[in-house]
Write a protein that holds these residues in place. Structure first.
Motif, PDB file in Angstrom:
ATOM      1  N   GLY A   1       0.813  -1.209   0.000  1.00  0.00           N
ATOM      2  CA  GLY A   1       0.000   0.000   0.000  1.00  0.00           C
ATOM      3  C   GLY A   1       0.842   1.254   0.000  1.00  0.00           C
ATOM      4  O   GLY A   1       0.316   2.370   0.010  1.00  0.00           O
TER       5      GLY A   1
ATOM      6  N   LYS B   1      -9.572  -5.026   4.940  1.00  0.00           N
ATOM      7  CA  LYS B   1      -8.472  -4.130   4.610  1.00  0.00           C
ATOM      8  C   LYS B   1      -7.212  -4.611   5.328  1.00  0.00           C
ATOM      9  O   LYS B   1      -7.265  -5.016   6.487  1.00  0.00           O
ATOM     10  CB  LYS B   1      -8.778  -2.698   5.056  1.00  0.00           C
ATOM     11  CG  LYS B   1      -9.931  -2.036   4.324  1.00  0.00           C
ATOM     12  CD  LYS B   1      -9.497  -1.542   2.955  1.00  0.00           C
ATOM     13  CE  LYS B   1     -10.583  -0.710   2.311  1.00  0.00           C
ATOM     14  NZ  LYS B   1     -10.166  -0.164   0.994  1.00  0.00           N
TER      15      LYS B   1
ATOM     16  N   SER C   1      -1.111   0.915   6.119  1.00  0.00           N
ATOM     17  CA  SER C   1      -2.023   2.064   6.089  1.00  0.00           C
ATOM     18  C   SER C   1      -3.468   1.627   5.896  1.00  0.00           C
ATOM     19  O   SER C   1      -4.340   2.456   5.634  1.00  0.00           O
ATOM     20  CB  SER C   1      -1.609   3.032   4.973  1.00  0.00           C
ATOM     21  OG  SER C   1      -0.318   3.559   5.202  1.00  0.00           O
TER      22      SER C   1
ATOM     23  N   ASN D   1      -4.881   0.212   3.459  1.00  0.00           N
ATOM     24  CA  ASN D   1      -5.377   0.673   2.159  1.00  0.00           C
ATOM     25  C   ASN D   1      -5.305  -0.384   1.066  1.00  0.00           C
ATOM     26  O   ASN D   1      -5.366  -0.075  -0.119  1.00  0.00           O
ATOM     27  CB  ASN D   1      -4.606   1.923   1.724  1.00  0.00           C
ATOM     28  CG  ASN D   1      -3.102   1.687   1.604  1.00  0.00           C
ATOM     29  OD1 ASN D   1      -2.588   0.668   2.051  1.00  0.00           O
ATOM     30  ND2 ASN D   1      -2.394   2.637   0.997  1.00  0.00           N
TER      31      ASN D   1
END
Length: 384
Positions: free
Chosen positions: A56, A255, A259, A261
């Motif tokens: 990420g 997720k 981060s 992401n």
């Protein structure tokens, strides 16, 4: 925790006490451990393989390696600087292979094996600290109790080392381990049937458990929810689905990444991170193929965490409370000040014990002291 012995065994627990606080807004420290995630599809493992190495962190340029690299399989496709796909469509003809994905000179190593393998590790990559035995759950296709192992590359002339599998659990004493790398597992010394070998990637951490630093004299921080402490920097390497300098921040459902992401469908996936974490089933799942949903009351990578921080249970993937959101504060008293370095027991007698410890220090020890709160220490001592 520290202990000592006289006529019996004594145990000591010491914590600093303050008001309950929430760590969910604590910012993560600058990191030296790269955000590298290898997502391994376990649904057809062993045998056919699909894996995705992804980050990420858009500043990283991932690199991929097949070990050894003298074969044309599996296929490696670099889809972008931050995403690499591995695919093996046919049964492997070449044994002792592994996938490696790296960034900033740190990588993830995972083994390949055929569907004929007699020993299949539940975790593809494991980390053990100095003076720590290797213990691992195995799925076996052999009823015998003894097996043989060797660090790759396997030599026809050996030597192989014997060990035992009891109740599908492998144990190798730390004094016998031969360093980090790929280990082969066989059910007989000779003749070796190469396609029946099981494989395991092992990382030997440079320090003893809970310690880090150049001379391994520093004590690790409290890496929460199963996070592991980097032996060089002391940084917490968080399990998939968690982030923060103490792994105290939960990602949203499905997720991962430092981060939070990276999107993932965790069913049937094992996620491998850079050492010292290794591999574990994606959040919300466990089992050899990572397809078994967590039982009620458990959550997270490999279903190892409990929902004790919630009033009426939590979600299996992210551990978010189903009711009473205010209870979802990293476990309530997990935010209390607590000592990183264990207290020392210098003398134990039948009627007294001498304890020395360093006072709690903000910024070094774990937890926080709310403004205006007083700090007290609690000592718990019992004899077994």
């Amino acid at each position: 925790m520290a202990g000592g012995r006289s006529q019996s065994t004594a145990f000591l627990v010491m914590v600093a006490v303050a008001s309950v606080i929430c760590l969910s807004n604590v910012a993560a420290d600058s990191s030296s451990v790269p955000d590298v995630n290898l997502v391994y599809d376990m649904t057809q493992f062993p045998g056919n393989t699909e894996a995705l190495c992804v980050t990420g962190d858009m500043t990283l340029d991932l690199t991929a390696t097949i070990i050894p690299d003298r074969y044309n399989e599996p296929k490696v496709v670099k889809e972008s600087p931050n995403k690499i796909k591995f695919t093996r469509d046919l049964e492997a003809r070449h044994l002792g292979q592994a996938l490696m994905c790296t960034a900033n000179n740190k990588g993830i190593l995972v083994p390949l094996m055929t569907s004929d393998a007699k020993f299949i590790p539940r975790r593809l990559t494991v980390t053990v600290s100095q003076e720590q035995d290797l213990r691992l759950d195995l799925k076996t296709k052999s009823t015998q109790e003894f097996f043989w192992w060797m660090r790759e590359p396997v030599k026809k002339t050996g030597p192989w080392t014997s060990a035992r599998v009891v109740d599908d659990k492998l144990r190798i004493e730390h004094s016998l381990l031969q360093g980090s790398g790929l280990y082969s597992i066989a059910y007989k010394q000779e003749p070796i049937v190469y396609k029946e070998l099981g494989f395991l990637a092992v990382t030997i951490r440079e320090c003893r458990e809970h310690q880090y630093g150049r001379a391994c004299e520093e004590w690790c921080p409290d890496c929460m929810y199963g996070g592991e402490c980097d032996a060089v920097t002391g940084e917490c390497v968080c399990p998939p689905g968690l982030k923060g300098h103490r792994c105290q921040i939960k990602c949203n459902e499905n997720k991962i990444g430092k981060s939070c992401n990276i999107d993932i469908d965790g069913n049937g996936k094992q996620i491998c991170l850079v050492a010292p974490y290794g591999c574990e089933c994606a959040p919300g799942y466990n089992g050899t193929k990572c397809e078994t949903a967590c039982s009620d009351g458990y959550w997270g990578a490999g279903c190892h965490q409990t929902c004790s921080h919630c009033v009426e249970g939590c979600t299996a993937i992210a551990g978010l409370c189903k009711k009473d959101k205010n209870a979802d504060c990293v476990g309530g008293d997990l935010g209390l000040p607590r000592l990183r370095k264990p207290p020392r027991v210098t003398e134990i007698k039948h009627d007294r014990v001498t304890v020395t410890f360093d006072p709690w220090k903000a910024g070094y020890d774990d937890g926080e002291l709310p403004s205006g709160s007083s700090l007290n220490y609690v000592v718990a001592y019992w004899v077994r």
